[in-house]
Design a protein around this motif. Structure first.
Motif, PDB file in Angstrom:
ATOM      1  N   LEU A   1       0.502  -1.156   0.175  1.00  0.00           N
ATOM      2  CA  LEU A   1      -0.512  -0.130   0.355  1.00  0.00           C
ATOM      3  C   LEU A   1       1.164   1.085   0.129  1.00  0.00           C
ATOM      4  O   LEU A   1       0.285   2.218  -0.890  1.00  0.00           O
ATOM      5  CB  LEU A   1      -1.213  -0.160   1.133  1.00  0.00           C
ATOM      6  CG  LEU A   1      -2.267  -0.930   1.269  1.00  0.00           C
ATOM      7  CD1 LEU A   1      -3.035  -1.059   2.777  1.00  0.00           C
ATOM      8  CD2 LEU A   1      -3.422  -0.204   0.501  1.00  0.00           C
ATOM      9  N   LEU A   2       1.885   1.469   0.877  1.00  0.00           N
ATOM     10  CA  LEU A   2       3.260   2.401   0.460  1.00  0.00           C
ATOM     11  C   LEU A   2       3.438   3.328  -0.532  1.00  0.00           C
ATOM     12  O   LEU A   2       3.826   3.943  -0.934  1.00  0.00           O
ATOM     13  CB  LEU A   2       3.853   2.315   1.669  1.00  0.00           C
ATOM     14  CG  LEU A   2       3.129   1.974   3.079  1.00  0.00           C
ATOM     15  CD1 LEU A   2       4.517   1.993   4.406  1.00  0.00           C
ATOM     16  CD2 LEU A   2       2.993   3.128   3.300  1.00  0.00           C
ATOM     17  N   ARG A   3       4.107   1.900  -1.565  1.00  0.00           N
ATOM     18  CA  ARG A   3       4.405   1.893  -2.763  1.00  0.00           C
ATOM     19  C   ARG A   3       3.088   2.323  -4.205  1.00  0.00           C
ATOM     20  O   ARG A   3       3.166   2.097  -5.030  1.00  0.00           O
ATOM     21  CB  ARG A   3       5.163   0.798  -3.321  1.00  0.00           C
ATOM     22  CG  ARG A   3       4.804  -0.099  -3.606  1.00  0.00           C
ATOM     23  CD  ARG A   3       6.142  -1.766  -3.830  1.00  0.00           C
ATOM     24  NE  ARG A   3       5.384  -2.729  -4.254  1.00  0.00           N
ATOM     25  CZ  ARG A   3       5.547  -3.750  -4.799  1.00  0.00           C
ATOM     26  NH1 ARG A   3       7.022  -3.625  -5.625  1.00  0.00           N
ATOM     27  NH2 ARG A   3       4.957  -4.341  -5.634  1.00  0.00           N
ATOM     28  N   THR A   4       1.863   1.984  -3.783  1.00  0.00           N
ATOM     29  CA  THR A   4       0.739   1.737  -4.299  1.00  0.00           C
ATOM     30  C   THR A   4       0.950   0.245  -4.409  1.00  0.00           C
ATOM     31  O   THR A   4       1.604  -0.408  -4.789  1.00  0.00           O
ATOM     32  CB  THR A   4       0.509   2.505  -5.278  1.00  0.00           C
ATOM     33  OG1 THR A   4       1.897   2.715  -6.058  1.00  0.00           O
ATOM     34  CG2 THR A   4       0.656   4.660  -4.733  1.00  0.00           C
ATOM     35  N   ASP A   5      -0.736  -0.044  -4.818  1.00  0.00           N
ATOM     36  CA  ASP A   5      -0.519  -1.660  -5.888  1.00  0.00           C
ATOM     37  C   ASP A   5      -1.668  -1.040  -6.816  1.00  0.00           C
ATOM     38  O   ASP A   5      -3.141  -0.802  -6.535  1.00  0.00           O
ATOM     39  CB  ASP A   5      -1.151  -2.180  -4.088  1.00  0.00           C
ATOM     40  CG  ASP A   5      -0.675  -3.685  -4.666  1.00  0.00           C
ATOM     41  OD1 ASP A   5       0.378  -4.032  -4.586  1.00  0.00           O
ATOM     42  OD2 ASP A   5      -1.658  -4.349  -4.040  1.00  0.00           O
ATOM     43  N   ASN A   6      -1.959  -2.638  -6.890  1.00  0.00           N
ATOM     44  CA  ASN A   6      -2.833  -2.483  -8.424  1.00  0.00           C
ATOM     45  C   ASN A   6      -3.508  -3.364  -7.880  1.00  0.00           C
ATOM     46  O   ASN A   6      -4.977  -4.039  -8.401  1.00  0.00           O
ATOM     47  CB  ASN A   6      -2.122  -3.915  -9.786  1.00  0.00           C
ATOM     48  CG  ASN A   6      -1.457  -4.594  -9.530  1.00  0.00           C
ATOM     49  OD1 ASN A   6      -0.790  -4.721  -8.897  1.00  0.00           O
ATOM     50  ND2 ASN A   6      -1.574  -5.769 -10.137  1.00  0.00           N
ATOM     51  N   VAL A   7      -4.078  -4.095  -6.866  1.00  0.00           N
ATOM     52  CA  VAL A   7      -4.674  -4.657  -6.354  1.00  0.00           C
ATOM     53  C   VAL A   7      -5.286  -4.196  -4.779  1.00  0.00           C
ATOM     54  O   VAL A   7      -6.908  -4.161  -4.933  1.00  0.00           O
ATOM     55  CB  VAL A   7      -4.444  -6.096  -5.592  1.00  0.00           C
ATOM     56  CG1 VAL A   7      -5.779  -6.876  -4.882  1.00  0.00           C
ATOM     57  CG2 VAL A   7      -4.054  -7.198  -6.875  1.00  0.00           C
TER      58      VAL A   7
END
Length: 559
Positions: free
Chosen positions: A273-279
């Motif tokens: 989540l901290l690096r951003t996520d596609n799911v």
């Protein structure tokens, strides 16, 4: 609090991984509401590092639970009876050294059948390992839920009583003998004191002067102080191993043994989540701050402390900064033409919500909550550009933004994608951005940032659900700031009680819990990934279908 310099080893941080669970009302309390009337804690040294705590409390007397039954003719407790205190959340006494006690049996010392209350007390002996906690006091507390349901203020909410123990300073605590309810005349009879007043009998064991004050929920007590050179840092590398990330997706074979079926609260979800996520669509970051400098500064960032201005550097994955007039949130993107990172940010003016007085941002503790949502379209093993939107709350009040979210006909609406209909029908695009949510801004992840072995991004139908690469693994969670990001520099002031959630915390959730201490290992409303979740409830995971209805506490930092 105290100034801390260096990394995480300089400060003991309580990092608690947990899973959100539903709190069921206990027997007899669903219809009654809160029953806790008042309480106080005192302590006295016995010998060495052993102290005796005296807990005096008052509760509603007639509660339909076996715990409150007694020998009186009406079946309830009378003076001399022993009862186990309980509530909608089990009361507990926490000694502040990672030990606690829940079997709290009081001896009833007074009752009122007419006003329906009982009072009792309990002595608890406890031996600490040292006279204080590495130079600061031990913080002992009595917590539970819920306060008396007929109170004018904070009815049916959790309570917390705190006392400090430092045996190098005192051998016992002050004592205050105060009635739970004091009735005041509308006018003072004393011409020298025109306002109504009352006296509070108090004793200081060593004869020193005592001072009393009424505090509000924004006074956080034991916070950590930062100067412009101080940071607390926690590396992300352990949260971004392939095993940790796969565990978050529910691949049990990748999970460490202590994680059962609560995959949505596993450590890998935090890193993703901290690096951003596609799911995983949304991250919520919340905490308390008090800035002692008018310039404000960076409260929280996720950044690479060893590498700044290079295309190979991560840059800031998320930054939260404040000044007296606004909240600034955003992230870095690499600007190839300038050969440097550019800080892409959104400004949320404090004046955008009339419920927040401008002077309430200074000289007081303020609660901030930031929601970041990720927008990306991944299919057939590749992803398009990544975008982020932001939303900010101050003390539970939603802030507005300078540029209203828009996506009108004729524009390229892929940046507003919350579902696949946006590209097909631009008119529906603006509806995908909720009240207070910013326009999408590029990053922090770029579609070219797929590095490391087996780097790929696939949609839910693929063999891998998430972006399996090493992006962000060199970054750290940082409180305070070691460098300037954009126009914002290191923070000077106090921070306390910071929490990171998997999912979007609703405004009602933020308002209900931002002044309440959370303990995921003991409290009914938070679970623990080390226990097996009832399969009837299903393993809790956050996805695009429930991220705005459910949130799981991933970590809590209590300084």
């Amino acid at each position: 609090g105290k100034v801390v310099k260096g990394g995480v080893n300089a400060m003991r941080i309580a990092a608690l991984l947990c899973l959100l669970a539903l709190a069921g009302a206990k027997e007899g309390f669903l219809s009654w509401g809160g029953t806790f009337r008042f309480g106080k804690i005192t302590w006295k040294r016995v010998e060495g590092n052993t102290v005796t705590f005296n807990l005096e409390v008052a509760f509603t007397r007639r509660v339909d639970t076996g715990y409150f039954k007694g020998s009186s003719l009406d079946g309830y407790a009378r003076v001399g009876d022993s009862i186990t205190i309980t509530g909608q959340a089990t009361p507990e006494f926490n000694f502040g050294d990672e030990t606690l006690r829940r079997d709290l049996v009081i001896t009833v010392t007074a009752i009122s059948e007419q006003e329906d209350w009982l009072m009792g007390e309990l002595d608890i002996n406890h031996t600490y390992a040292s006279p204080n906690d590495n130079g600061i006091p031990w913080y002992a507390s009595f917590t539970g839920c819920c306060r008396y349901f007929l109170l004018s203020n904070n009815a049916d909410t959790p309570w917390e009583l705190i006392t400090t123990v430092d045996l190098t300073v005192a051998k016992e605590s002050p004592r205050v003998n105060m009635l739970p309810v004091v009735t005041l005349a509308s006018q003072s009879a004393n011409p020298l004191k025109p306002q109504p007043y009352f006296q509070i009998p108090a004793i200081s064991p060593d004869g020193s002067a005592l001072s009393l004050k009424i505090v509000d929920g924004n006074n956080n007590g034991n916070a950590i102080e930062f100067d412009t050179t101080a940071i607390v840092a926690l590396p992300l590398s352990t949260f971004l191993t392939q095993e940790a990330m796969a565990c978050c997706d529910g691949l049990a074979s990748s999970c460490p043994s202590y994680i059962k079926n609560n995959f949505g609260a596993s450590p890998g979800c935090l890193g993703r989540l901290l690096r951003t996520d596609n799911v995983l669509p949304a991250l919520t970051v919340e905490g308390w701050f008090f800035f002692s400098s008018v310039r404000g500064g960076i409260l929280f960032t996720v950044d690479d402390t060893s590498c700044r201005q290079s295309a190979n550097c991560t840059g800031s994955l998320l930054t939260v900064a404040v000044d007296p007039y606004s909240v600034i949130v955003g992230h870095d993107n690499w600007n190839a033409s300038k050969g440097a990172h550019s800080f892409n940010s959104v400004i949320f003016p404090i004046s955008s919500n009339p419920n927040i007085a401008m002077n309430r941002m200074q000289n007081t503790f303020v609660h901030i909550a930031v929601v970041r949502k990720t927008i990306v379209n991944c299919a057939s093993g590749t992803c398009g550009e990544w975008y982020s939107t932001y939303k900010v709350y101050i003390n539970g009040h939603l802030l507005g933004i300078r540029d209203y979210p828009r996506c009108i006909a004729g524009q390229t609406c892929s940046i507003g994608l919350r579902n696949r209909n946006c590209q097909k029908n631009p008119a529906t695009c603006s509806a995908e951005l909720t009240l207070g949510e910013s326009n999408p801004i590029l990053g922090p992840r770029m579609k070219s940032n797929l590095t490391g072995p087996a780097a790929s991004c696939k949609d839910l139908s693929g063999t891998a659900k998430y972006c399996a690469d090493s992006y962000g693994s060199t970054a750290s969670i940082i409180f305070g700031s070691y460098a300037e990001i954009g126009n914002y520099g290191p923070f000077e002031g106090y921070l306390d009680e910071w929490r990171l959630w998997n999912g979007e915390r609703s405004q009602s959730d933020i308002k209900a819990w931002y002044q309440v201490k959370l303990d995921p290992t003991t409290s009914d409303f938070n679970g623990d990934p080390t226990v097996v979740l009832d399969m009837a409830m299903q393993p809790m995971q956050i996805n695009k279908n429930n991220y705005d209805k459910m949130s799981l506490l991933l970590v809590s930092y209590s300084f």
